[in-house]
Structure formats: C-alpha cells, structure tokens
Design an enzyme around this catalytic site. Structure first.
Site, short mmCIF file in Angstrom:
data_model
loop_
_atom_site.label_atom_id
_atom_site.label_comp_id
_atom_site.label_asym_id
_atom_site.label_seq_id
_atom_site.Cartn_x
_atom_site.Cartn_y
_atom_site.Cartn_z
N ASP A 20 0.83 -1.20 0.00
CA ASP A 20 0.00 0.00 0.00
C ASP A 20 0.87 1.26 0.00
OD1 ASP A 20 -1.92 2.05 0.63
OD2 ASP A 20 -3.20 0.52 1.53
N CYS A 60 -7.39 4.50 -1.57
CA CYS A 60 -7.26 3.04 -1.62
C CYS A 60 -8.48 2.35 -2.23
CB CYS A 60 -7.02 2.49 -0.21
SG CYS A 60 -5.63 3.24 0.66
N ASP A 308 -1.47 -0.24 -4.62
CA ASP A 308 -2.75 0.36 -4.98
C ASP A 308 -2.58 1.77 -5.52
OD1 ASP A 308 -2.02 1.32 -2.48
OD2 ASP A 308 -3.96 0.96 -1.53
N HIS A 309 -1.64 2.52 -4.97
CA HIS A 309 -1.35 3.88 -5.45
C HIS A 309 0.00 4.29 -4.89
CE1 HIS A 309 -2.37 5.02 -1.38
NE2 HIS A 309 -3.57 4.46 -1.53
#
Length: 503
Positions: A20, A60, A308-309
């Site tokens: 994450d 998220c 996710d980013h």
C-alpha cells in the site's frame, strides 16, 4: 491482441502481492539513488517490470476497485473509501473461483459492501474495509481492525492496550520514527508468516492475494529499518520553491497544501527524516517478500507485485496521495511466471485496469466484458503490441455524502466534486467536474517534467489544450459501461454478441 494466453500448460499457483502506498520510483531496479530493494530486484530480474505503470484512482478503495475489476472509476463507481462496490461487477477473486481455485486473502481489499445485498444492521455496513466478494479470508487484517496481529503481539508479550491505536500509531518513547514493536513482530512479517504456512499446507494449485499495509502510514519503522537510510542522502522533493508559489498553480491545490493531514513538513530536516523512514518501511516489505520467494515453489507460480497507489512524499508540498501528480499514481508492476521473459523492462505506459485482463490471459480464461484494460501478456512473452495506447487515465472523486465542506467552500454541488486526468508522454490534462470553480490544468511535460506551470490559460497552448480535452471526451465516450452494448437481439440469428478489443 489475443484474449487468451497460450503459455500455460497446467494451472499455475498465483501469488498476487500489493503493497500500500508504494511509489513507482522506489525500486533499486528503477534506479532509485537511495532505496535498496534486492528481493524485488531479483523478482524483476526473473520476470518483466513495467516501468511506467499507473494506478487509475486514489485513494485506496477506488484504486483497488479498478485493480480488482479492470474498470475505470467512471464505470465501477466506487468513488471513494466507503462507496459501495456494485455487486454485479466481476472481479479477480470470482474469476479465480470459477477456475477451481480457492482464492485466499491475507491482508485487506478495502471493499465496501453493496448495501442492497445485506440486511439492515449488517456489521459490514459500518466499515469500508470489507473483503472483496470471492475471497476466503485466510487472514482479514484491515487497517482499522487488525485483530489477528494484535492478538499475536499480546501473545508474544507486548502490552497492547485496549486503545491499540495509541500503541500502533505513536513512536516508541524517546524516538520520532521507530515503532513500539520490533522487526520480528510487524504486520508485514505476521502476514508473510501466514502466507508461507498457507502455501505449504495447500495442495496445488493455490491462489493467494497478499495485501501488505506498508509503506502506508503511520510513518514509523522498526529497528533497524528506522535508521537504515541517511536523511542527508535522500533526494529533494519535486516542488516549487515555496508552498505559496506552488499553490498559485490551482485554487484546489492552494487549499490542499495548507491542509494539516496532507501538507508535507515545513522543516527540511523533518522532511528528510520522514523520507528516510518511508524508504526503511519499503526495505522491510522487500525483506519479507524475499522470505516469501525463498519459501514457495516458483517453478509453476505466477507472481504479480504492484501497489494500490503511490505516495507524494513531499512532492508539490504534499503527503499521502491526493491530487493529480504522477507520484500519487505511478506504482511498480512486476510479473514473473512460466514463459515470462526474464529481466525485461517495458517502457510503454500501462494501467491498473490492465492487470485483471492479464491475469485472465495468464490463466487461459475469458476476459470479462466489463474490463476497460487490455492484457499485457504479449509484452510478457516478448511480442510487439501494435496500437498500444501509451496514455494513462487517472480519476479522483472528492464527493463526501457525509460532509458538505468542499461544496460550501467552492460553491459546487456533490456531483461536481471530481476530476479526471489524461496523461501521455508529452502532456497532462486535468478536467474538473466543477469547472466553474476549478479551471482545467495543462502541463507541457516535455518542457516542464516537474509539472509546476499550468499552461491551460496560456494562448500559445490553446491548440494542445483543446486536443487533450477532445481526447479525454473521446476516452470517456468509448469506455462508457458496456455490459450489454455489444449485444443485439435479432429476428434472424437471435442473440448476436460482439465486443471491441480494448485499446
């Protein structure tokens, strides 16, 4: 491009790893001047790394919805953390289950349940951190309720109070960046141990989604990771000389860089220490991935690693992942598996919506019609892909049904609280739904790679701005939701179905 893979002869194991808030540039294999990631580097050396891979949304929840469904935010409509994901959408877990796998989750998916599918009062309606439909929860460890890990810490002798957040989110006494638990007791190690045990006990083939929280906040690292990197060595953030100068770029940015939750440290030394800590958090994830790679049989296993980013990390005077800048969306993507070329780096632009089609092709199954992306398998096998888009699209939805703050501050309504980005190799165009309050943005990336000067109102750029705006409109028109649009009921042939190859 073929819709099916051709290189898998027996059903492989699948290890799908997400970390994450992991920046795309923070890999040794990507040439980062400070970060060391020897295990992810060896994964890349044994497979294919996509150097310019981008998430399609932040934060998220919506980003993971795109990753798991292969759909742009404008189609899956899980707009932000807490927006339900429509139960009618297919996803990676359901695809795997149809193929006979028992897809198992270790970590979390940040999926908000469709309230139409559960009774009133269902506890899943009180959290956005639900489990994606189709997954068995090998270890459900959401950020807001990591009960299994906390129980383990207590069993290991830690005095974790009922108010566990004070233990997890605050540094150890006498330190600023160190956790209150050691490196043998992190969430990252706890999840890794669980996956290793699961794969050893499972009959082949297995399908595991390992979703690490780190390097997501809190920005704390266990020893020795908290002091692994010298703050004096970290690269300077990409930003204007002052927050005020940065804020002149756009009215929304001017508000964002003053917000206490997402503004970066004003003190240079604190900024450097924060960056060094973030790099240490990445190093811990890398070490645990190394343990996992050493523990499993890689001979017939597909391994996919992404995030996710990204993380702004002080770029443009911001932290976290809000906005439209590359460092919030650029993430790693590494794929290793049977037949995948080793040591290959792909410089074409790719997106999260391409991941589910790629998994489908690798597993030799049909790609769901809903998918907005295209399979990357030809790239994995060294084939040239004609007509690749080399353009990426991001979206951020700022609507909040529980608050009217943004609407009141800028005199916009709920449906105007969003933005969309078209970014290619030469420019970036940002369109806001509430355009009367938020004018468009255009960056000439050839001349301004740091994306500091908004050229949208510069007459000299008017033709380019118009071109990008028209391309964005065409993108939205050609990617509008199409579950039934490729079907036609006819008198002579009954149901006829045909769908375009996504580009």
């Amino acid at each position: 491009m073929a819709q099916r893979g051709s290189h898998v002869t027996a059903r492989p194991n699948v290890l799908f790893i997400t970390a994450d808030q992991f920046r795309g540039d923070c890999l040794g294999a990507a040439g980062h001047p400070v970060v060391r990631t020897p295990n992810l580097d060896r994964l890349a050396a044994a497979g294919t790394r996509f150097a310019r891979h981008f998430a399609n949304a932040v934060p998220c929840g919506p980003s993971r919805a795109s990753l798991y469904t292969g759909m742009y935010l404008m189609n899956h409509r899980a707009a932000t953390n807490g927006t339900p994901l429509d139960a009618r959408h297919d996803n990676v877990a359901l695809v795997a289950r149809r193929l006979g796998y028992a897809p198992t989750l270790f970590g979390y998916t940040d999926t908000s349940v469709d309230p139409r599918t559960v009774p009133a009062g269902d506890p899943r309606l009180s959290s956005y951190e639900g489990v994606l439909p189709g997954f068995d929860a090998g270890c459900d460890l959401p950020e807001g309720a990591p009960g299994g890990w906390l129980a383990w810490l207590r069993a290991e002798g830690y005095d974790v109070p009922d108010d566990w957040r004070s233990f997890v989110n605050q540094p150890a006494p006498g330190t600023q960046w160190r956790t209150r638990y050691d490196a043998d007791h992190t969430q990252t190690k706890f999840l890794t141990d669980g996956v290793i045990a699961h794969t050893r006990a499972s009959a082949d083939p297995w399908f595991v989604h390992l979703s690490y929280l780190r390097p997501h906040p809190p920005y704390l690292a266990s020893a020795p990771y908290d002091s692994m990197f010298d703050p004096a060595s970290v690269p300077a953030p990409v930003r204007a000389a002052t927050p005020a100068l940065e804020g002149e770029q756009h009215p929304l940015l001017g508000v964002m860089i003053t917000h206490p939750l997402i503004s970066s440290p004003a003190d240079e030394q604190e900024q450097r220490e924060w960056q060094a800590t973030y790099y240490g958090m990445i190093a811990e994830v890398d070490d645990q991935i190394g343990r996992l790679l050493d523990a499993i049989d890689l001979e017939n296993t597909i391994v996919i690693f992404t995030s996710d980013h990204g993380e702004l990390l002080g770029d443009h005077w911001l932290r976290e992942k809000m906005g439209w800048f590359d460092s919030a969306y650029h993430v790693p993507l590494i794929i290793r598996g049977p037949g995948v070329l080793e040591g290959q780096t792909i410089d074409d632009m790719t997106e999260h919506v391409d991941v589910l089609p790629t998994i489908c092709a690798l597993l030799d199954t049909d790609i769901p019609v809903q998918c907005d992306g295209r399979t990357l398998t030809p790239c994995l096998y060294g084939k040239t892909v004609d007509g690749w888009r080399n353009t990426v699209y991001h979206e951020m939805d700022l609507r909040d049904p529980a608050s009217t703050f943004l609407e009141e501050a800028f005199a916009i309504d709920l449906e105007e609280c969003s933005l969309a980005v078209l970014r290619d190799e030469h420019g970036k165009y940002v369109q806001f739904a509430g355009h009367h309050a938020f004018p468009a943005i255009f960056f000439d990336i050839d001349e301004d790679p740091a994306q500091l000067v908004n050229r949208a109102q510069d007459p000299a750029y008017a033709p380019q701005v118009l071109d990008y705006a028209q391309r964005m409109l065409a993108w939205r028109m050609t990617h509008a939701e199409r579950t039934l649009t490729g079907m036609k009921l006819t008198g002579h042939a009954g149901l006829v179905e045909r769908h375009a190859d996504r580009r």
